[in-house]
Write an enzyme that holds these catalytic residues in place. Structure first.
Site, PDB file in Angstrom:
ATOM      1  N   SER A   3       0.832  -1.199   0.000  1.00 13.92           N
ATOM      2  CA  SER A   3       0.000   0.000   0.000  1.00 13.92           C
ATOM      3  C   SER A   3       0.873   1.259   0.000  1.00 13.92           C
ATOM      4  O   SER A   3       1.693   1.448  -0.901  1.00 13.92           O
ATOM      5  CB  SER A   3      -0.971  -0.054   1.184  1.00 13.92           C
ATOM      6  OG  SER A   3      -2.031   0.842   1.017  1.00 13.92           O
TER       7      SER A   3
ATOM      8  N   ASP B 158     -10.026  -5.764  -4.181  1.00 18.53           N
ATOM      9  CA  ASP B 158      -9.522  -4.569  -3.492  1.00 18.53           C
ATOM     10  C   ASP B 158     -10.346  -3.337  -3.879  1.00 18.53           C
ATOM     11  O   ASP B 158     -10.460  -3.002  -5.057  1.00 18.53           O
ATOM     12  CB  ASP B 158      -8.052  -4.359  -3.875  1.00 18.53           C
ATOM     13  CG  ASP B 158      -7.341  -3.335  -3.003  1.00 18.53           C
ATOM     14  OD1 ASP B 158      -8.024  -2.567  -2.306  1.00 18.53           O
ATOM     15  OD2 ASP B 158      -6.103  -3.312  -3.035  1.00 18.53           O
TER      16      ASP B 158
ATOM     17  N   HIS C 152      -7.357  -5.997  -0.121  1.00 18.03           N
ATOM     18  CA  HIS C 152      -6.210  -5.088  -0.070  1.00 18.03           C
ATOM     19  C   HIS C 152      -5.007  -5.687   0.656  1.00 18.03           C
ATOM     20  O   HIS C 152      -3.911  -5.140   0.581  1.00 18.03           O
ATOM     21  CB  HIS C 152      -6.639  -3.781   0.629  1.00 18.03           C
ATOM     22  CG  HIS C 152      -5.644  -2.677   0.493  1.00 18.03           C
ATOM     23  ND1 HIS C 152      -5.307  -2.098  -0.718  1.00 18.03           N
ATOM     24  CD2 HIS C 152      -4.897  -2.024   1.428  1.00 18.03           C
ATOM     25  CE1 HIS C 152      -4.426  -1.137  -0.529  1.00 18.03           C
ATOM     26  NE2 HIS C 152      -4.147  -1.082   0.767  1.00 18.03           N
TER      27      HIS C 152
END
Length: 254
Positions: free
Chosen positions: A82, A207, A235
């Protein structure tokens, strides 16, 4: 005041650096470590403002990357999840001789949606930044829920992510605010051609923060890279599908 980032190292083999995402800390990798340390010398860090690095600040993605480069191995595979993927990408651009392979997980060179580019709606990021001032713990919990949304194991995923957050000092609210600003503003798309080292991009098909369409767009922006989409993941594919995740990583680092 602490002046050095909190690093931990375990295992044997080639060097592998793990970088967590927004609101988290290095404990997020705990479940993965037993699967990695027999094969790699794993280095994981609490990013500036997070966990045991609570008192350290960094205002830009470049500053974050440089702080990590200062104490990381001279040559390693860098894996960033991320927001950590943005940091790893920036490090790969700053020091290609140090980042010998790049792995980005549920990450994007531009997290905010813009025109036809898919991503997080800017309003969502603005709302999170405003909510931080009222109740930053609740804001982090809401973000954790967003990260797991769509995963068949969402409840377990959230539990593991929350355990990681709570196992170390709470993130610095200023660092959280800076992180949301970076997610809203940073755009590395134009620089991706400068990444010449092997690069693996990993995504979760479910996601909601980094849509699977980004993977296809990235095929055009970074044709030198390769990618895999985990069909049943959201995610945090390394949380929901650890064995499959590690096997994919091992196949890449060979």
């Amino acid at each position: 005041m602490t002046t050095a980032l909190h690093w931990q190292t375990e295992g044997q083999g080639s060097d592998l650096v793990l970088i967590h995402g927004w609101g988290m800390n290095g404990a997020v990798w705990q479940q993965l470590l037993p699967l990695l340390t027999p094969f790699y010398r794993v280095h994981w860090v609490d990013m500036p403002g997070y966990g045991h690095s609570h008192d350290i600040s960094a205002d830009s993605i470049e500053e974050m990357a440089q702080l990590l480069l200062d104490k990381s191995p001279m040559s390693a595979t860098w894996l960033g999840w991320s927001l950590g993927g943005l940091v790893a990408t920036q490090a790969a651009l700053l020091a290609p001789e140090r980042v010998t392979r790049l792995v980005t997980v549920a990450s994007s060179p531009r997290f905010a949606a813009e025109g036809t580019w898919r991503g997080i709606q800017p309003q969502v990021l603005d709302d999170f930044r405003r909510q931080l001032g009222d109740d930053f713990q609740l804001t982090v919990e809401r973000f954790l829920a967003l990260q797991a949304m769509g995963s068949p194991t969402a409840r377990q995923d959230i539990k593991l992510l929350k355990q990681a957050v709570l196992s170390r000092p709470q993130p610095n609210p200023e660092a959280l605010s800076i992180g949301l600003r970076l997610l809203a503003d940073v755009d590395l798309r134009a620089q991706l051609g400068g990444i010449t080292q092997p690069w693996l991009r990993l995504y979760g098909r479910l996601d909601g923060l980094v849509p699977a369409k980004v993977a296809k767009d990235m095929d055009q922006l970074a044709p030198q890279s390769c990618r895999q989409i985990f069909a049943a993941a959201s995610h945090a594919p390394f949380i929901s599908h650890p064995e499959e995740f590690v096997q994919t990583l091992k196949d890449f680092i060979k």
